[in-house]
Write a protein that holds these residues in place. Structure first.
Motif, PDB file in Angstrom:
ATOM      1  N   ARG A   1      -2.466 -10.820   1.344  1.00  0.00           N
ATOM      2  CA  ARG A   1      -3.447 -10.811  -0.023  1.00  0.00           C
ATOM      3  C   ARG A   1      -3.345 -11.481  -1.451  1.00  0.00           C
ATOM      4  O   ARG A   1      -5.009 -11.381  -2.126  1.00  0.00           O
TER       5      ARG A   1
ATOM      6  N   GLN B   1      -6.658  -2.139   3.325  1.00  0.00           N
ATOM      7  CA  GLN B   1      -5.479  -1.545   4.627  1.00  0.00           C
ATOM      8  C   GLN B   1      -5.574  -2.142   5.743  1.00  0.00           C
ATOM      9  O   GLN B   1      -5.083  -1.970   6.174  1.00  0.00           O
TER      10      GLN B   1
ATOM     11  N   THR C   1       0.021   3.111   6.318  1.00  0.00           N
ATOM     12  CA  THR C   1       0.683   1.995   6.383  1.00  0.00           C
ATOM     13  C   THR C   1       2.311   2.390   5.528  1.00  0.00           C
ATOM     14  O   THR C   1       2.856   1.560   5.916  1.00  0.00           O
TER      15      THR C   1
ATOM     16  N   LEU D   1      -2.606  -3.646   7.694  1.00  0.00           N
ATOM     17  CA  LEU D   1      -2.052  -3.153   8.532  1.00  0.00           C
ATOM     18  C   LEU D   1      -2.110  -4.699  10.032  1.00  0.00           C
ATOM     19  O   LEU D   1      -1.109  -4.174  10.304  1.00  0.00           O
TER      20      LEU D   1
ATOM     21  N   PRO E   1       0.481  -0.996  -0.109  1.00  0.00           N
ATOM     22  CA  PRO E   1       0.358  -0.051  -0.106  1.00  0.00           C
ATOM     23  C   PRO E   1       1.226   1.303  -0.141  1.00  0.00           C
ATOM     24  O   PRO E   1       1.349   1.522   0.846  1.00  0.00           O
TER      25      PRO E   1
ATOM     26  N   ASP F   1      -0.296   4.256   1.000  1.00  0.00           N
ATOM     27  CA  ASP F   1      -0.695   5.645   1.412  1.00  0.00           C
ATOM     28  C   ASP F   1      -0.241   5.434   3.327  1.00  0.00           C
ATOM     29  O   ASP F   1       0.926   4.975   3.314  1.00  0.00           O
TER      30      ASP F   1
ATOM     31  N   GLN G   1     -12.752   0.177  13.593  1.00  0.00           N
ATOM     32  CA  GLN G   1     -11.441  -0.012  12.301  1.00  0.00           C
ATOM     33  C   GLN G   1     -10.148  -0.843  13.724  1.00  0.00           C
ATOM     34  O   GLN G   1      -9.419  -1.805  12.728  1.00  0.00           O
TER      35      GLN G   1
ATOM     36  N   ASP H   1     -11.257  -5.195   4.095  1.00  0.00           N
ATOM     37  CA  ASP H   1     -10.847  -3.597   4.491  1.00  0.00           C
ATOM     38  C   ASP H   1      -8.920  -4.095   3.520  1.00  0.00           C
ATOM     39  O   ASP H   1      -8.635  -4.572   4.756  1.00  0.00           O
TER      40      ASP H   1
END
Length: 230
Positions: A58, A75, A31, A79, A26, A28, A119, A73
């Motif tokens: 994944r 992300q 992450t 995480l 990822p 972002d 989350q 999700d």
């Protein structure tokens, strides 16, 4: 992103294998910061294991036809996988089982990063239950995929992963005798604080195995004989 985070992220992208074989990490900021935390705080064998677990999780999600954003999700999956052993770091080392200490440390970090409370709680549960067979699989997709991804790095249920993909992942993130390193760290924590290894828990089991003949944990034997080795 700090200069240190930039260097870590750049290093993680330096994959000496066909990039298309490995799920993309990822991009972002959250992450990236989690990756930076893991690389900084964990030993190299444990950090590599954590990243490989995320990649395997994944791959499994894709193999099962799970759709990112609908069925899980991505992300949160990343995480939870990448932070699942943060309890083995000095930062995460408290007075509970490493899985629970790790869940608490991950939750504290993610709360600091302003991840919504629901989350954060989902990640906490997935980390806390990742050594709990028969429970994690019944606590939703996130818990199930995290436990499965971690298990795949120990060689479980990897038949669908091609040899080329497995080789690419391990070229990027070498094993470094991961299972032995992990057991060493769990046992060292438990020797220092016996309350971290209650009976019938994973830490309690490996502590008993390492302190009675033949002084080798069963998980080390199983992993050594499994597809990826130690």
């Amino acid at each position: 992103m700090t200069p240190g985070e930039s260097q870590v992220t750049a290093g993680l992208k330096a994959v000496p294998a066909p990039q298309e074989l490995i799920p993309a990490l990822p991009e972002d900021p959250l992450t990236r910061r989690a990756l930076h935390l893991v690389i900084r705080e964990e030993s190299a064998p444990i950090a590599h294991h954590s990243i490989r677990s995320a990649l395997f999780a994944r791959l499994l999600a894709d193999h099962r036809g799970a759709e990112p954003g609908r069925d899980y999700d991505p992300q949160l999956l990343f995480l939870a996988c990448v932070l699942h052993d943060i309890g083995l770091s000095e930062r995460g080392n408290g007075r509970q089982r490493f899985e629970v200490d790790g869940a608490d440390a991950a939750a504290a970090f993610l709360t600091e990063q302003n991840l919504p409370a629901g989350q954060v709680d989902a990640v906490w549960e997935a980390i806390a239950l990742h050594t709990s067979p028969g429970i994690a699989e019944r606590r939703g997709t996130l818990c199930a995929f995290v436990r499965a991804g971690v298990g795949m790095d120990f060689g479980r249920d990897t038949d669908f992963v091609s040899d080329a993909t497995g080789a690419a992942i391990h070229a990027a993130y070498p094993r470094l005798s991961m299972t032995t390193a992990l057991v060493d760290e769990v046992v060292a924590q438990a020797v220092a604080r016996p309350e971290k290894a209650p009976p019938h828990s994973f830490p309690g089991g490996v502590l008993h195995e390492r302190t009675t003949p033949p002084y080798r944990a069963a998980i080390e034997e199983r992993t050594a004989a499994a597809r990826w080795g130690n």
